[in-house]
Design a protein around this motif. Structure first.
Motif, short mmCIF file in Angstrom:
data_model
loop_
_atom_site.label_atom_id
_atom_site.label_comp_id
_atom_site.label_asym_id
_atom_site.label_seq_id
_atom_site.Cartn_x
_atom_site.Cartn_y
_atom_site.Cartn_z
N LYS A 1 0.84 -1.16 0.04
CA LYS A 1 0.02 -0.13 0.04
C LYS A 1 0.85 1.02 0.06
CE LYS A 1 -3.67 -2.21 2.44
NZ LYS A 1 -4.87 -1.98 3.66
N ASN A 2 2.14 1.10 0.04
CA ASN A 2 3.05 2.37 0.14
C ASN A 2 2.63 3.34 1.29
OD1 ASN A 2 5.61 2.89 -1.17
ND2 ASN A 2 4.37 4.50 -2.39
N THR A 3 2.39 2.55 2.31
CA THR A 3 1.94 3.43 3.54
C THR A 3 2.65 2.97 4.91
OG1 THR A 3 -0.28 3.53 2.64
CG2 THR A 3 -0.11 3.97 5.04
N ILE A 4 3.08 4.04 5.64
CA ILE A 4 3.54 3.83 7.05
C ILE A 4 2.73 4.14 7.87
CG2 ILE A 4 5.30 4.99 8.47
CD1 ILE A 4 6.68 6.04 5.66
N TYR A 5 2.65 3.22 9.09
CA TYR A 5 1.70 3.28 10.27
C TYR A 5 2.43 3.74 11.51
CZ TYR A 5 -1.60 1.06 6.75
OH TYR A 5 -2.08 0.84 5.66
N LEU A 6 1.57 4.29 12.40
CA LEU A 6 1.94 4.49 13.69
C LEU A 6 0.81 4.34 14.55
CD1 LEU A 6 4.24 5.34 15.97
CD2 LEU A 6 3.04 7.61 15.85
N GLN A 7 0.92 2.85 15.13
CA GLN A 7 -0.39 2.32 16.22
C GLN A 7 0.06 2.94 17.61
OE1 GLN A 7 -3.08 0.47 15.47
NE2 GLN A 7 -3.72 1.06 17.74
N MET A 8 -0.87 3.74 18.08
CA MET A 8 -0.85 4.61 19.32
C MET A 8 -1.82 4.01 20.30
SD MET A 8 0.05 8.36 18.04
CE MET A 8 -1.82 8.71 17.46
N ASN A 9 -1.42 3.29 21.23
CA ASN A 9 -2.12 2.74 22.29
C ASN A 9 -2.19 3.46 23.69
OD1 ASN A 9 -3.05 0.65 20.42
ND2 ASN A 9 -1.74 -0.68 21.34
N ASN A 10 -3.31 3.44 24.58
CA ASN A 10 -3.06 3.88 25.89
C ASN A 10 -2.61 5.59 25.77
OD1 ASN A 10 -3.33 4.27 28.75
ND2 ASN A 10 -1.38 3.37 28.90
N LEU A 11 -3.27 6.14 24.93
CA LEU A 11 -2.93 7.56 24.61
C LEU A 11 -2.90 8.58 26.07
CD1 LEU A 11 -4.42 8.14 21.20
CD2 LEU A 11 -2.03 8.62 21.95
N LYS A 12 -2.27 9.46 26.20
CA LYS A 12 -2.07 10.23 27.62
C LYS A 12 -2.30 11.78 27.00
CE LYS A 12 0.88 6.89 29.88
NZ LYS A 12 2.24 6.77 30.43
N PRO A 13 -2.51 12.63 27.93
CA PRO A 13 -2.61 14.03 27.33
C PRO A 13 -1.32 14.48 26.96
CG PRO A 13 -3.73 13.56 29.38
CD PRO A 13 -3.13 12.57 29.07
N GLU A 14 0.03 13.98 27.50
CA GLU A 14 1.21 14.50 27.16
C GLU A 14 1.69 13.99 25.59
OE1 GLU A 14 2.01 11.30 30.45
OE2 GLU A 14 0.28 12.73 29.83
N ASP A 15 0.64 13.09 24.80
CA ASP A 15 1.00 12.89 23.74
C ASP A 15 0.27 13.86 22.69
OD1 ASP A 15 2.12 10.06 24.27
OD2 ASP A 15 0.24 9.42 24.52
N THR A 16 -0.34 14.73 23.21
CA THR A 16 -0.97 15.78 22.47
C THR A 16 0.30 16.73 21.55
OG1 THR A 16 -2.87 16.13 23.81
CG2 THR A 16 -2.19 17.85 22.29
N ALA A 17 0.10 16.43 20.30
CA ALA A 17 1.07 17.34 19.45
C ALA A 17 0.81 17.03 17.95
CB ALA A 17 2.47 16.59 19.53
N VAL A 18 1.63 17.58 17.29
CA VAL A 18 1.33 17.46 15.78
C VAL A 18 2.41 16.20 15.40
CG1 VAL A 18 1.72 18.26 13.42
CG2 VAL A 18 0.68 19.87 15.13
#
Length: 124
Positions: free
Chosen positions: A76-93
């Protein structure tokens, strides 16, 4: 020359999961080392995850180790980032990045190609 486009960000509650996607065009992503970085307001761009060109090596920033997983789908010519158990400090671009080398790279200046970013906001 490869072009990168992130998607999948949004506003979520702490503890939930998101998967970010980065679609590459203009070149095959399998020939690049890839990475994810993030930048919060007033902060320096931070390393999140990287994978070597051959997929044999991955590295993660200390703040996301055990929660985030980088992967790619070459068909698919695609990169992924699976993010689990997100925290407020993960807030970002969140930005995907690529460099035409075999190494897994952890600092911003090592990357030649960047997407425009996708916003992830995690509420407490």
């Amino acid at each position: 020359q490869v072009q990168l486009l992130e998607s999948g960000g949004g506003l979520v509650q702490a503890g939930v999961s998101l998967r970010l996607s980065c679609t590459a065009s203009g070149d095959t992503v399998s020939t690049y080392a890839i990475g994810w970085f993030r930048q919060a307001p007033g902060k320096e761009r931070e390393f999140v995850a990287t994978m070597s060109r051959g997929g044999r090596r991955t590295d993660y920033g200390d703040s996301v180790k055990g929660r985030f997983t980088i992967s790619r789908d070459n068909a698919k010519n695609t990169i992924y980032l699976q993010m689990n158990n997100l925290k407020p400090e993960d807030t970002a671009v969140y930005y995907c990045a690529a460099t035409k080398t075999s190494s897994a790279l952890t600092i911003t200046r090592q990357y030649n190609y960047w997407g425009q970013g996708t916003q992830v906001t995690v509420s407490s």
